[in-house]
Design a protein around this motif. Sequence first.
Motif, PDB file in Angstrom:
ATOM      1  N   GLY A  13      15.402  13.572 -17.412  1.00  9.59           N
ATOM      2  CA  GLY A  13      16.306  13.285 -18.522  1.00  9.59           C
ATOM      3  C   GLY A  13      15.506  12.698 -19.662  1.00  9.59           C
ATOM      4  O   GLY A  13      15.259  11.502 -19.712  1.00  9.59           O
ATOM      5  N   CYS A 174      19.593  15.410 -21.692  1.00  9.39           N
ATOM      6  CA  CYS A 174      20.160  16.157 -20.564  1.00  9.39           C
ATOM      7  C   CYS A 174      21.144  17.204 -21.049  1.00  9.39           C
ATOM      8  O   CYS A 174      22.138  17.502 -20.387  1.00  9.39           O
ATOM      9  N   GLY A 247      17.005  10.579 -11.487  1.00 12.32           N
ATOM     10  CA  GLY A 247      18.124  11.012 -12.320  1.00 12.32           C
ATOM     11  C   GLY A 247      19.325  10.120 -12.134  1.00 12.32           C
ATOM     12  O   GLY A 247      19.202   8.912 -11.954  1.00 12.32           O
ATOM     13  N   LYS A 288      23.160  14.837 -13.299  1.00 19.73           N
ATOM     14  CA  LYS A 288      21.878  15.310 -13.822  1.00 19.73           C
ATOM     15  C   LYS A 288      20.752  14.665 -13.017  1.00 19.73           C
ATOM     16  O   LYS A 288      20.735  13.448 -12.839  1.00 19.73           O
ATOM     17  N   ALA A 289      19.803  15.478 -12.580  1.00 21.47           N
ATOM     18  CA  ALA A 289      18.744  14.938 -11.733  1.00 21.47           C
ATOM     19  C   ALA A 289      17.556  15.879 -11.678  1.00 21.47           C
ATOM     20  O   ALA A 289      17.624  17.028 -12.116  1.00 21.47           O
ATOM     21  N   PHE A 304      14.879  20.627 -11.973  1.00 25.33           N
ATOM     22  CA  PHE A 304      15.740  19.663 -12.666  1.00 25.33           C
ATOM     23  C   PHE A 304      16.781  20.422 -13.469  1.00 25.33           C
ATOM     24  O   PHE A 304      16.584  21.579 -13.819  1.00 25.33           O
ATOM     25  N   CYS A 306      18.289  19.021 -16.335  1.00 22.80           N
ATOM     26  CA  CYS A 306      18.440  18.352 -17.620  1.00 22.80           C
ATOM     27  C   CYS A 306      17.287  18.777 -18.530  1.00 22.80           C
ATOM     28  O   CYS A 306      16.504  19.652 -18.169  1.00 22.80           O
TER      29      CYS A 306
END
Length: 326
Positions: A13, A174, A247, A288-289, A304, A306
Motif C-alpha cells: 500500500g 491502494c 497490509g 488490501k494486502a 499484492f 494494492c
Amino acid sequence: MVGWAIAVHGGAGVDPNLPTDRQEQAKLLLTRCLNLGISALRSSASAIDVVELVVRELETDPIFNSGRGSALTENGTVEMEASIMDGSGRKCGAVSGLTSVKNPVSLARLVMDKSPHSYLAFSGAENFAKQMGVERMENDYFITEDNVGMLKQAKEANSILFDYRIPTSGYESCGVGVESPITMNGLPISVYAPETVGCVVVDSQGRCAAATSTGGLMNKKVGRIGDSPLIGAGTYACDVCGVSCTGEGEAIIRGTVAREVAAVMEYKGLGLQAAVDFVIKERLDDGKAGVIAVSEKGEVAYGFNCVGMFRGCATEDGFMEVGIWE
C-alpha cells in the motif's frame, strides 16, 4: 539439495506520489537486507537464522514500521509485535505489546526456543525479555519526529493514519482516492499505507522459515493486535512453504492468509505463485494486502492487490529483484 531463495518486504500500500528519494531509500534498505540474507545463506546458515537476521536489520532502521520508527498508539506510545516460524516441525514464537525491546523478532525467537509457550504479550512479554537479557531501549529510541507529527494529524482527523509519507489530501493509495474512503472492519480510515516488515527463506536443505514484525497502525487503540504476530494470519511456515503478509491486518486475520497459501498448495496441489495469486484474489474480501513466499523447491513468489509493495527477492541461481510497483 535444493537452491536457496529469500524474499523480504517493507509493507504493501504505497502512495503513487511517494518522492523519488524516499523510494530510493527504501530500495537501498531492501537491497542491503537481501544481501545480508544472501551472504548468510551462502555460508550455510539455516532458514530460521536468516529470517531473524534480516528482520532484525529491518527493525533497526526507521524507514519502515517496525522496531525503531514504529507507528504510535492513540496514547503516543509504541506497542510492537512480531512472530517467527520454523517450517521444520512447525515451531513458532510470537510477541505483542512490546514497549522496550530493541528487536521484537529476536524475542519471538526466544519465546519459541526458550519458553514452553508460543505467544507472550504485554507485561508478560516484557518480563520475559528482562529474564532473557535481551537489549532494551528507552521509549524515545523508537519514536521518530515524523511519527509524532503523523499522530498529531491522525488525532486531528479523528482517524487511523498509517505513515508520514502519505499526504492527507489528494492521494490515491491502494487504488482508492479521497472520494471513496477505505474502510477497516466497516469503519472509514483516512489513509492506507501500512509498512510492516517481513522475510521468508528456504535454505539449501529445503527448510522454510518466515518472520514478520510491525509497530501496527498510527493512532491505533491501545491493546490492538494485528496479523503480524498471529501464526497462520501474518506469518506461517511448514514443510512446503514460508509466508509473510503485510497490509490490512484485520482482513489478513479474517482470511488466515499465510496459512491459506500453504493450505491450497497442500490440498489443491497449486504451485507457489498460483497459491499466492489465488489467496490474494479469493481470501481477502475487500481487504488490501501483499504476500511474499518461498517453497521447499527453492521457488520465490509475491503478490499484492494494492498500488505497490516494498519487496525484494533473490534465488541461488542468480535472480535478484527489488521493487515497489507492479
